[in-house]
Scaffold this active site. Structure first.
Site, PDB file in Angstrom:
ATOM      1  N   SER A   1      -8.246   4.882   0.983  1.00 20.83           N
ATOM      2  CA  SER A   1      -9.104   5.124  -0.033  1.00 20.83           C
ATOM      3  C   SER A   1      -9.331   6.749  -0.398  1.00 20.83           C
ATOM      4  O   SER A   1      -8.677   7.527  -0.333  1.00 20.83           O
ATOM      5  CB  SER A   1      -9.991   4.233  -0.121  1.00 20.83           C
ATOM      6  OG  SER A   1     -10.633   4.123  -1.435  1.00 20.83           O
TER       7      SER A   1
ATOM      8  N   HIS B   1      -7.502  -4.115  -1.985  1.00 25.69           N
ATOM      9  CA  HIS B   1      -7.724  -2.628  -1.515  1.00 25.69           C
ATOM     10  C   HIS B   1      -7.932  -2.474  -0.202  1.00 25.69           C
ATOM     11  O   HIS B   1      -7.798  -1.387   0.301  1.00 25.69           O
ATOM     12  CB  HIS B   1      -9.011  -2.286  -2.458  1.00 25.69           C
ATOM     13  CG  HIS B   1      -9.236  -0.711  -2.174  1.00 25.69           C
ATOM     14  ND1 HIS B   1      -8.634   0.240  -2.467  1.00 25.69           N
ATOM     15  CD2 HIS B   1     -10.521  -0.228  -1.633  1.00 25.69           C
ATOM     16  CE1 HIS B   1      -8.935   1.428  -2.208  1.00 25.69           C
ATOM     17  NE2 HIS B   1     -10.193   1.269  -1.732  1.00 25.69           N
TER      18      HIS B   1
ATOM     19  N   ASP C   1      -4.155  -4.210  -5.839  1.00 26.47           N
ATOM     20  CA  ASP C   1      -5.552  -3.216  -5.650  1.00 26.47           C
ATOM     21  C   ASP C   1      -6.232  -2.994  -6.813  1.00 26.47           C
ATOM     22  O   ASP C   1      -5.848  -2.345  -7.865  1.00 26.47           O
ATOM     23  CB  ASP C   1      -5.063  -1.875  -4.919  1.00 26.47           C
ATOM     24  CG  ASP C   1      -5.990  -1.071  -4.444  1.00 26.47           C
ATOM     25  OD1 ASP C   1      -7.204  -1.248  -4.991  1.00 26.47           O
ATOM     26  OD2 ASP C   1      -5.795  -0.259  -3.554  1.00 26.47           O
TER      27      ASP C   1
END
Ligand SMILES: *[C@@H]1O[C@H](CO)[C@@H](O)[C@H](O)[C@H]1NC(C)=O
Length: 349
Positions: free
Chosen positions: A208, A334, A295
């Protein structure tokens, strides 16, 4: 305000024949007031953000979000990691950052009751190691300790030493965050690790927001002709402007005239860029990109776009650049890519 009182007066005398009509008027008035209040709030927020750009930095880093509060970072064992050592390093005099070192799972018995010296010297005989760079609130060590602990279990079972740390401003590390300090903390820990490994492969893994840190770090390593053995980007984005534009939080504002000026320029004003799409033009080592189609935090198309930028990059020509999508039906979203039974195969490959 007399008008309002009048309206409420109508409301309370609603036992007359006109009860329905007046109730409707009343609801209509309330809705109008609610709508006006929402409109004011809607306009007020961007103005405040523009006037106090540091708010925007806090929204990007989210390092002040500490859930769950009760996780004790000094006790990785609470997270099921019986082969992890917690210690502190000083990337800069007076700035202490918290580090976790997980040894390969097959060494768990040896690791019981061992001190820092044992863990540190175990790196000398390591087969391979991963420097793990976490993302913002949802995935940092305090907030996501339980979550990352599972990833460390998976990676240590594959035989990797895993070194993870909280950038300054996160977890129990000192200081406050910036893109520059995240990058320099990561570089510091990378070098600390590198000199302790005896020529074993060292991989940089970002997740991320941590993918932005990872490409910054690897770009600098490549500038100095000492690239890592590979760069692994889990749920990455192209640059922070494009990510902020696609983030669910900005959904309500995306169509506001001046969105870029109010929100995106304010991020740049904080010196936050995380320009991975530019960094890939200066990186020369194998790159692996992992992204789940479902995601919702970092959209899949941004990972794919970064992959396309990487595959066009001159500096990456001659190096393996791989993109591994995960189907929506797997629901990895995610942060659950570690659940993939394919991971061992993908990483070995
Ligand atoms: C310690 O951790 C290892 C690796 O995750 C696991 O295989 C082992 O069962 C754990 N031992 C205990 C006593 O929990």
């Amino acid at each position: 305000d007399r008008k309002d009182k009048g309206t409420e007066g109508y409301c309370s005398s609603s036992y007359t024949m006109e009860i329905i009509f007046f109730t409707q008027t009343c609801v209509w008035w309330r809705l109008r007031r609610l709508f006006l209040a929402l409109m004011l709030l809607y306009v007020f927020i961007p103005v405040i953000v523009k006037l106090c750009p540091s708010i925007q930095a806090k929204l990007v880093f989210l390092n002040f979000v500490r859930v769950p509060y009760f996780i004790d970072l000094k006790r990785p064992l609470d997270q099921g990691l019986n082969h992890t050592h917690n210690f502190y390093l000083e990337p800069e005099p007076g700035v202490r950052v918290g580090v976790w070192h997980t040894v390969p799972a097959h060494m768990w018995r040896d690791a019981q009751n061992k001190d820092g010296h044992w863990f540190e010297s175990s790196l000398g005989s390591a087969q391979s190691a991963i420097l793990y760079l976490h993302g913002n609130a949802g995935t940092s060590l305090p907030a996501g300790a339980a979550l990352t602990a599972v990833l460390f279990q998976v990676l240590s079972a594959l035989g990797f030493h895993v070194i993870a740390f909280d950038y300054r401003g996160w977890g129990d590390s000192d200081g406050s965050p910036s893109e520059l300090s995240m990058t320099s903390d990561a570089l510091f820990i990378y070098h600390w690790l590198k000199v302790r490994l005896n020529k074993a492969p060292l991989y940089v893994w970002g997740h991320s927001l941590g993918t932005g840190v990872a490409t910054n770090v690897v770009r600098r390593l490549c500038d100095r002709d000492s690239p890592p053995d590979a760069l692994i980007l889990e749920s990455p984005f192209t640059n922070i402007r494009e990510e902020a534009k696609s983030h669910p939080f900005s959904m309500v504002y995306r169509f506001l005239p001046g969105f870029d000026w109010f929100f995106l320029d304010t991020i740049s004003a904080n010196d936050i860029y995380f320009a991975s799409d530019d960094n890939v033009n200066h990186i020369s080592c194998p790159v692996l990109i992992l992204h789940a189609e479902d995601d919702a935090v970092v959209p899949f198309h941004l990972g794919k776009k970064l992959y396309h930028a990487a595959s066009r990059s001159q500096s990456l020509s001659g190096h393996k650049v791989q993109f591994v999508p995960f189907d929506s039906s797997l629901s990895y979203k995610h942060k659950f890519i570690y659940r993939s039974p394919e991971l061992a195969h993908i990483l070995r490959y």
